[in-house]
Design a protein around this motif. Structure first.
Motif, mmCIF file in Angstrom:
data_model
loop_
_atom_site.group_PDB
_atom_site.id
_atom_site.type_symbol
_atom_site.label_atom_id
_atom_site.label_comp_id
_atom_site.label_asym_id
_atom_site.label_seq_id
_atom_site.Cartn_x
_atom_site.Cartn_y
_atom_site.Cartn_z
ATOM 1 N N MET A 141 0.837 -1.191 0.000
ATOM 2 C CA MET A 141 0.000 0.000 0.000
ATOM 3 C C MET A 141 0.879 1.251 0.000
ATOM 4 O O MET A 141 0.641 2.196 -0.756
ATOM 5 N N VAL A 142 1.930 1.228 0.840
ATOM 6 C CA VAL A 142 2.847 2.357 0.883
ATOM 7 C C VAL A 142 3.542 2.530 -0.477
ATOM 8 O O VAL A 142 3.611 3.626 -1.023
ATOM 9 N N LEU A 143 4.017 1.392 -1.009
ATOM 10 C CA LEU A 143 4.709 1.417 -2.306
ATOM 11 C C LEU A 143 3.870 2.066 -3.388
ATOM 12 O O LEU A 143 4.378 2.805 -4.233
ATOM 13 N N ASN B 6 6.890 6.643 -6.253
ATOM 14 C CA ASN B 6 7.329 6.411 -7.629
ATOM 15 C C ASN B 6 8.477 5.408 -7.650
ATOM 16 O O ASN B 6 9.427 5.533 -8.410
ATOM 17 N N PHE B 7 8.388 4.408 -6.778
ATOM 18 C CA PHE B 7 9.444 3.401 -6.629
ATOM 19 C C PHE B 7 9.841 2.826 -7.979
ATOM 20 O O PHE B 7 9.017 2.413 -8.778
ATOM 21 N N SER C 278 10.598 8.632 -2.954
ATOM 22 C CA SER C 278 9.768 9.808 -2.709
ATOM 23 C C SER C 278 8.286 9.503 -2.923
ATOM 24 O O SER C 278 7.917 8.746 -3.829
ATOM 25 N N PHE C 279 7.473 10.094 -2.048
ATOM 26 C CA PHE C 279 6.033 9.857 -2.112
ATOM 27 C C PHE C 279 5.371 10.730 -3.169
ATOM 28 O O PHE C 279 5.718 11.890 -3.317
ATOM 29 N N GLN D 240 7.930 -0.246 -9.988
ATOM 30 C CA GLN D 240 7.333 -1.033 -8.907
ATOM 31 C C GLN D 240 6.222 -0.299 -8.164
ATOM 32 O O GLN D 240 5.283 -0.931 -7.687
ATOM 33 N N GLY D 241 6.357 0.994 -8.047
ATOM 34 C CA GLY D 241 5.294 1.744 -7.384
ATOM 35 C C GLY D 241 3.984 1.620 -8.149
ATOM 36 O O GLY D 241 2.927 1.330 -7.576
ATOM 37 N N TYR D 242 4.074 1.796 -9.452
ATOM 38 C CA TYR D 242 2.894 1.689 -10.314
ATOM 39 C C TYR D 242 2.327 0.265 -10.267
ATOM 40 O O TYR D 242 1.113 0.069 -10.152
ATOM 41 N N ALA D 243 3.246 -0.725 -10.308
ATOM 42 C CA ALA D 243 2.806 -2.123 -10.258
ATOM 43 C C ALA D 243 2.098 -2.425 -8.932
ATOM 44 O O ALA D 243 1.118 -3.178 -8.901
#
Lengths: 325, 301
Positions: A65-67, A71-72, A84-85, A296-299
């Motif tokens: 959820m955090v990920l 924009n990981f 960064s968030f 990974q953030g988007y995934a």
């Protein structure tokens, strides 16, 4: 040592065994059995499971959820905490992402056609085995169940050749009766139906086994009673078998739907999501974003959407099928 | 999943409808129906087994025969060349070993850790028990793909990508075993345990000496299902192995099938045989335990 002393209040509401082996009921009266000790013993037994659950399941679920709010990407793997968030921007991007909508549609297509098809095939096989025949039951049961225990990757590899337009088993058979078979997996209109057919072929054995258990739980006397009341085959199926199978059916529908919503191996091996993204599933798209493009953030945002869909669908199915019963 | 097919309510049998007629159909009609059913079932069986036969026969065909039109069922020339290339040119012995190590470790873990929790939930009284039960239920509903990305990030941070622990640790204790064993342990009489307690046995001693032996049949089912599930698992090891020497069999097969060997029918069929045949042998030998385990718990391995 009383077998069941229900009179004694047992704090654990869920424990069916509560208070069975203890005449004094309340916690901690027995020598050597203080409350603390009992709690410690219980949690000691639970510890390995709880550790694995916390580290490898609960932790990652929260982390995902955090990920999904970051924009990981590839560079962040070295230093995950320095990411960064970006707030809900991944989710906003998803809404505007045509390929994501395509993957949603494809997955829905697969589930909406595939689940009923699997269910009907499984029920048909189970009814035939339960009532229709008296010999070779084990042979059929084992045979139909074979694909369920088989690696889906191996099945997908073999089916890719089975569906090969020129060299495959299907078109070879069709050719013998004078039909020139199409390019099943290369044709945008046929690729998903082909994958649905394969998935139903593979999973009908699972539905069959569970339906068989359900059918065997229906007392024969009910069918006799129905026959005495003049019910024909269809009526006794409609009014005896189906209502009594409802819990079984609920179970198979939920399990199969949850599995089908995560469609991945078949398109991965057989089509790569093509042609023209016609077999791109949600999981497949998540994999591409996470491990081909390293977003990974988007995934993670895609994974969360999938998770919410799974939870919502399971919840609705429980509601609907329960209330109709 | 415990509340499923067991408790069934009996609906009222409809009493309206046409006047009663003789129960049962004429013998001839029944025989005809039965013959038709057999035909349908056999056709179905051929459709189910056909691709498997195609796979096994194909694995013994030289590449040239795959390209011949019309295609043939039986190899004209039988060859082991596909297997030779699989085991000599590619590292299939290693992939086989990886799959075996991971599946064995996961199975052993589940055979110890899951019954422990099953036992605690069935036979011990402690605070937090109800919470634990809910937690196990929740794990059943959670799709694996929801945790894939963060697990990968976690494993990278721990330097466990491309390692056996990375492939094994998250699966050492699953909910299936907890449910299977809890169901069985609940049915054991408490007097048995009470007697052992009076004799001075510790809680772990009671579990290992009394509980576990009595659970042997359930543990057999659990062991087989867990092994199969791990042996066949794909998306997780796909993500968690990037170096070929750590590939499990399904990852290796999928990688070759979508990569440089995608047109190599014979070798991919042989690879599928290596992946599938051990499982089929185990399944056919132990099918009763598997299908009964699935029917009672409803979980695919």
């Amino acid at each position: 040592m009383a077998g069941r002393d229900v009179a004694v209040g047992v704090p654990q509401a869920g424990g069916r065994t509560g208070g069975k082996h203890r005449a004094d009921g309340r916690l901690g009266v027995r020598p050597g059995g203080s409350t603390l000790k009992r709690d410690l013993t219980g949690w000691a037994f639970a510890l390995p499971f709880v550790l694995i659950f916390a580290i490898f399941l609960l932790g990652p679920v929260i982390a995902s959820m955090v990920l999904s709010l970051t924009n990981f990407g590839l560079r962040d793997l070295r230093n995950p905490l320095g990411v960064s968030f970006t707030g809900l921007s991944n989710y906003a991007a998803l809404l505007a992402d045509a390929r994501f909508w395509t993957s949603l549609f494809n997955t829905a297509y697969f589930v909406v056609i595939g689940v009923p098809l699997t269910l009907v095939l499984g029920l048909g096989a189970a009814m035939a085995l339960d009532r229709g025949i008296d010999r070779f039951r084990t042979l059929f049961r084992v045979g139909y169940y074979l694909p369920v225990v088989t690696s889906i990757v191996a099945i997908a590899v073999v089916w890719r050749f089975v569906l090969n337009p020129d060299l495959g088993l299907v078109n070879m058979t069709l050719a013998q009766i004078g039909i020139h078979g199409p390019d099943w997996l290369g044709n945008p209109a046929l690729a998903m139906p082909s994958i649905i057919a394969m998935a139903s072929w593979r999973n009908l054995g699972f539905a069959m086994i569970v339906f068989l258990a359900g059918l065997q739980g229906i007392p024969r006397s009910l069918y006799e009673a129905a026959a005495i009341d003049g019910a024909n085959r269809w009526q006794s199926f409609r009014n005896v078998t189906l209502p009594l199978l409802r819990p079984t059916m609920l179970f198979i529908v939920v399990i199969t739907t949850i599995g089908y919503l995560q469609l991945f191996e078949e398109p991965f091996v057989m089509t790569g999501g093509g042609p023209l993204d016609r077999t791109l599933s949600i999981s497949m798209y998540m994999y591409q974003q996470g491990f081909t493009f390293f977003h990974q953030g988007y995934a993670a945002a895609i994974a969360w959407v999938l998770f919410l869909i799974v939870a919502a669908v399971a919840f609705i199915q429980f509601r609907v099928l329960r209330s109709e019963a | 999943m415990s509340a499923l097919p067991t408790a069934q309510r009996v609906p009222p049998v409809p009493t309206t409808g046409p006047a009663p007629r003789a129960a049962g159909s004429p013998a001839g009609e029944g025989r005809g129906r039965r013959a038709l059913l057999y035909v349908l079932l056999v056709v179905g069986l051929v459709l189910v087994v056909g691709p498997f036969a195609w796979m096994v026969l194909g694995s013994f065909k030289p590449q040239a025969e795959f390209l011949r039109l019309p295609p043939t069922w039986l190899p004209e020339t039988w060859t082991l060349d596909n297997y030779r290339r699989l085991f000599q040119n590619l590292d299939f012995p290693r992939f086989f070993l990886n799959s075996a190590v991971v599946a064995t470790a996961v199975t052993v873990g589940n055979l110890i850790f899951a019954p422990m929790l099953g036992w605690a939930l069935a036979k011990l009284q402690f605070r937090g028990k109800r919470f634990l039960l809910l937690l196990v239920l929740a794990t059943l509903m959670l799709p694996a793909s929801a945790t894939l990305i963060p697990l990968y990030v976690l494993m990278s941070a721990l330097n466990l990508v491309n390692t056996y622990p990375g492939l094994i640790l998250p699966f050492l204790a699953g909910p299936l075993g907890v449910f299977l064993t809890r169901q069985l342990f609940i049915s054991l009489p408490d007097e048995l345990l009470e007697a052992a307690r009076i004799d001075g046995a510790g809680e772990f001693g009671i579990f290992f000496r009394i509980g576990m032996p009595l659970a042997a049949p359930v543990l057999a089912t659990l062991g087989i299902l867990t092994f199969l599930g791990s042996w066949n698992s794909f998306i997780y090891p796909l993500v968690m192995t990037q170096e070929p020497q750590m590939y499990t069999l399904p990852v290796a097969l999928a990688t070759f099938a979508t990569g440089q060997y995608q047109a190599d029918h014979g070798m991919l069929m042989a690879g599928s045989v290596v992946l599938v045949v051990p499982v089929l042998i185990v399944f056919v030998l132990m099918q009763r335990w598997i299908t009964e385990g699935v029917a009672t718990t409803g979980l695919k391995g």
